[in-house]
Design a protein around this motif. Structure first.
Motif, PDB file in Angstrom:
ATOM      1  N   THR A 237      34.706  34.609  42.437  1.00 42.56           N
ATOM      2  CA  THR A 237      33.621  35.300  41.727  1.00 42.56           C
ATOM      3  C   THR A 237      34.143  36.536  40.991  1.00 42.56           C
ATOM      4  N   GLU A 238      35.032  37.302  41.628  1.00 45.39           N
ATOM      5  CA  GLU A 238      35.550  38.524  41.007  1.00 45.39           C
ATOM      6  C   GLU A 238      36.468  38.234  39.820  1.00 45.39           C
TER       7      GLU A 238
ATOM      8  N   TYR B 261      31.615  38.864  35.911  1.00 42.65           N
ATOM      9  CA  TYR B 261      31.894  39.958  36.849  1.00 42.65           C
ATOM     10  C   TYR B 261      32.784  41.015  36.196  1.00 42.65           C
TER      11      TYR B 261
ATOM     12  N   GLN C 135      30.604  43.229  34.005  1.00 35.34           N
ATOM     13  CA  GLN C 135      29.772  44.111  34.806  1.00 35.34           C
ATOM     14  C   GLN C 135      30.602  45.210  35.492  1.00 35.34           C
TER      15      GLN C 135
END
Length: 650
Positions: free
Chosen positions: A154-155, A160, A163
């Motif tokens: 996810t990172e 991501y 954000q």
């Protein structure tokens, strides 16, 4: 506010007045913030049920800087080796886009974790948490690894990243604003605090600067803590920065906790040394503050000498430092008794190397106890003369008459003779030698010298001045003027002033100060040779020895003598003018040697005959010596024509 309440604040303010203390406390605050934001890895990510095990027994397993679990030492392998192998496998797989397959398997009756059909870790009994089996422990590790890989994927997604970048910009802008706000707030609060202290009669004065410095130090610590928190937050947003931070901190703490030397069967690391230094500095600051308080509150109110107060303060400080260091070393884990042999060996070596320093220290102690030399005394040691400004433990500071400060080792005051002009009483006697011509009246000279001494305001009348007749010198009558003064520092100035007055008084009474004289006797052959040389050098014709009949005697009558004197005073005669010698003026006189040369050149005389002629003129009182000498001298002596010549003519 009572005095007992102000006393701790006074000690606290004196400590905070030093910049070194401020910097030290700021560093301690920064270190506390670092430990708070990222504590050592043994306790990181442990649940309350996790037993406390030392760092040497367990090693962390992490993905992107996040610790998942810890592995322990086994019978065959160390925990660090197992963790390094697991971390290498996870670091390669985390960069792949596909999620890994994590399974639990049984191999040789051992529970293992396999990832993508590859062995990852074997769960041993040493790895188990309390109350768990190997299978349950393996399931927990399996779930932690799966969650960590999902979070890592996810990172690494573009959404991501955008954000996290926006959040980083917002946090950085907020940090800058917070830094400026803390800076302005600190200045505003310090200014308001200064105004309040100015209006407060109890806390004003000595509390103004310490409290304002404490406020500024507190806001500086808040600014440092703010940036440390922001730095930790920003590095925690991105996986690679988190991994770099994790590796950097691991390397940092590993270097701090790794033993660098072994003493008394125990290893000591850099962190132990730093803690010892910090405790030593804090002990020194505390002991120094307590010593100052002991000296200002107790010793200053006693009737003990100032120098003895310093000695007692140094002894009190040394005792506190010794006791404090002993306690710190024992808390540090060092057996103080084991250092006895090392201290004895070092003591012998240091004793030989520092014997001069020890000699000066013992000399300073003896000077303090005997009190023969104190601050303000005017002393003379070797070729140094000046006022004692400070008597220290090792050296003494002397201010000379040239306003130059000289640091003298204390041992010189015991190894050589010292003249203390101020010891017991500053009144001392000075000697002023004076020499006058032989024709002077000793009683008159004595009266004039006493008159000069009594007329100076710095000369004491009790004891009264005295004049001693020391004897007959080669060319003078020698006297010694003895005076008393209570200002030994001004003795050179006083002697100079008195000599000026003595010279003036002697000159007013026509008492001369003679200069040394020497007589030179030559053989007749040398006289003839020097007569020829002097005649040719002065431009006179050299006398012809073949036609000249030397006259050993001078059968001259008064008329012939008057003619010679008239020729000397006329054109082409001897040079008559005002002359000076040793700042004394002698008007209308000539030099005896020049007169002898003139007689030899003009009167066809030998040098011995010229000397006889000069003596004859002196006996007739037609020429006279300005120094009232009886015999005529062929040298640099001043003579003048006597008025008796003209009286005889009349």
């Amino acid at each position: 506010m009572s005095y007992s309440a102000l006393l701790p604040m006074s000690i606290f303010s004196r400590i905070f007045q030093r910049k070194a203390t401020q910097h030290l406390l700021l560093s301690i605050v920064a270190c506390c913030c670092i430990f708070w934001s990222h504590p050592p890895t043994p306790s990181y990510a442990q649940t309350p049920a996790t037993p406390v095990i030392s760092f040497r027994q367990r090693a962390p397993v992490a993905i992107d800087g996040r610790v998942l679990f810890f592995v322990s030492d086994t019978a065959n392998r160390r925990a660090t080796e197992r963790a390094q192998e697991i971390n290498a496998i996870l670091a390669r797989l985390v960069e792949t886009p596909a999620p890994p397959q994590v399974e639990i398997a049984q191999e040789n009756q051992l529970t293992t974790l396999r990832i993508n059909n590859r062995h990852l870790v074997t769960v041993t009994s040493e790895d188990l948490r309390e109350g768990l089996t190997t299978t349950e422990q393996a399931r927990m590790w399996q779930q932690q690894v799966i969650d960590a890989f999902q979070l890592a994927q996810t990172e690494r997604s573009p959404l991501y990243m955008r954000q996290a970048s926006i959040a980083s910009a917002i946090v950085l802008a907020g940090a800058i604003a917070g830094h400026l706000f803390l800076q302005v707030s600190g200045q505003f609060l310090a200014a308001k605090l200064g105004e309040w202290l100015t209006r407060n009669p109890v806390l004003g004065g000595e509390w103004d600067d310490p409290l304002k410095r404490f406020v500024r130090l507190g806001f500086s610590g808040l600014q440092v803590g703010l940036w440390l928190a922001v730095g930790y937050f920003l590095t925690d947003l991105f996986p690679w920065t988190r991994r770099w931070r994790y590796e950097l901190f691991n390397l940092f703490f590993a270097s701090l906790t790794a033993p660098v030397f072994t003493l008394d069967q125990r290893g000591y690391s850099i962190l132990d040394i730093l803690l010892l230094i910090v405790f030593g500095v804090l002990l020194w600051l505390g002991v120094r503050s307590v010593t100052k308080l002991f000296q200002s509150r107790l010793l200053n109110h006693s009737h003990i000498d100032r120098r003895m107060q310093d000695v007692l303060a140094i002894a009190f400080q040394s005792i506190l430092m010794f006791v404090g260091l002993t306690i710190i070393l024992q808390m540090w884990g060092l057996n103080v008794s084991s250092l006895a042999i090392i201290a004895s060996v070092l003591g012998v070596g240091i004793g030989f190397g520092l014997q001069n320093i020890a000699n000066n220290l013992m000399s300073g102690l003896i000077i303090t106890l005997e009190r023969n030399i104190q601050v303000g005394d005017f002393v003379e040691v070797s070729n140094l003369m000046g006022t004692v400004e400070y008597v220290g433990a090792r050296s003494t500071r002397i201010l000379t008459l040239d306003q130059v400060t000289i640091i003298v080792p204390n041992s010189r005051f015991l190894e050589s003779e010292v003249i203390n002009w101020s010891h017991s009483s500053p009144v001392c006697r000075l000697h002023l030698p004076v020499g006058v011509a032989y024709r002077s009246d000793p009683s008159q000279v004595r009266s004039l010298l006493l008159e000069v001494a009594k007329g100076h305001p710095d000369v004491l009348m009790n004891p009264p001045p005295q004049v001693f007749f020391r004897g007959f010198g080669e060319s003078a009558l020698n006297f010694d003027l003895l005076i008393w003064t209570r200002e030994p520092r001004k003795q050179f100035f006083l002697k100079s002033e008195l000599y000026f007055r003595v010279e003036k008084v002697l000159r007013q009474h026509h008492i001369t100060v003679p200069f040394p004289q020497r007589d030179l006797h030559l053989s007749p052959q040398l006289e003839e040779m020097f007569s020829d040389l002097l005649a040719r050098s002065n431009g006179y014709p050299s006398p012809d020895r073949r036609t000249r009949t030397p006259r050993e005697s001078l059968p001259l009558n008064d008329r012939q003598l008057r003619e010679i004197v008239a020729q000397m005073q006329g054109e082409g005669g001897v040079e008559v003018k005002d002359r000076t010698h040793r700042q004394n003026l002698y008007p209308a006189c000539f030099i005896g040697a020049e007169a002898v040369d003139w007689w030899i050149a003009t009167q066809q005389l030998t040098r011995s005959q010229a000397l006889q002629l000069g003596q004859l003129l002196c006996d007739r009182a037609w020429i006279e010596s300005v120094s009232d000498e009886g015999a005529f001298e062929d040298g640099y002596q001043f003579y003048r024509f006597s008025p008796a010549i003209h009286q005889g003519e009349g």
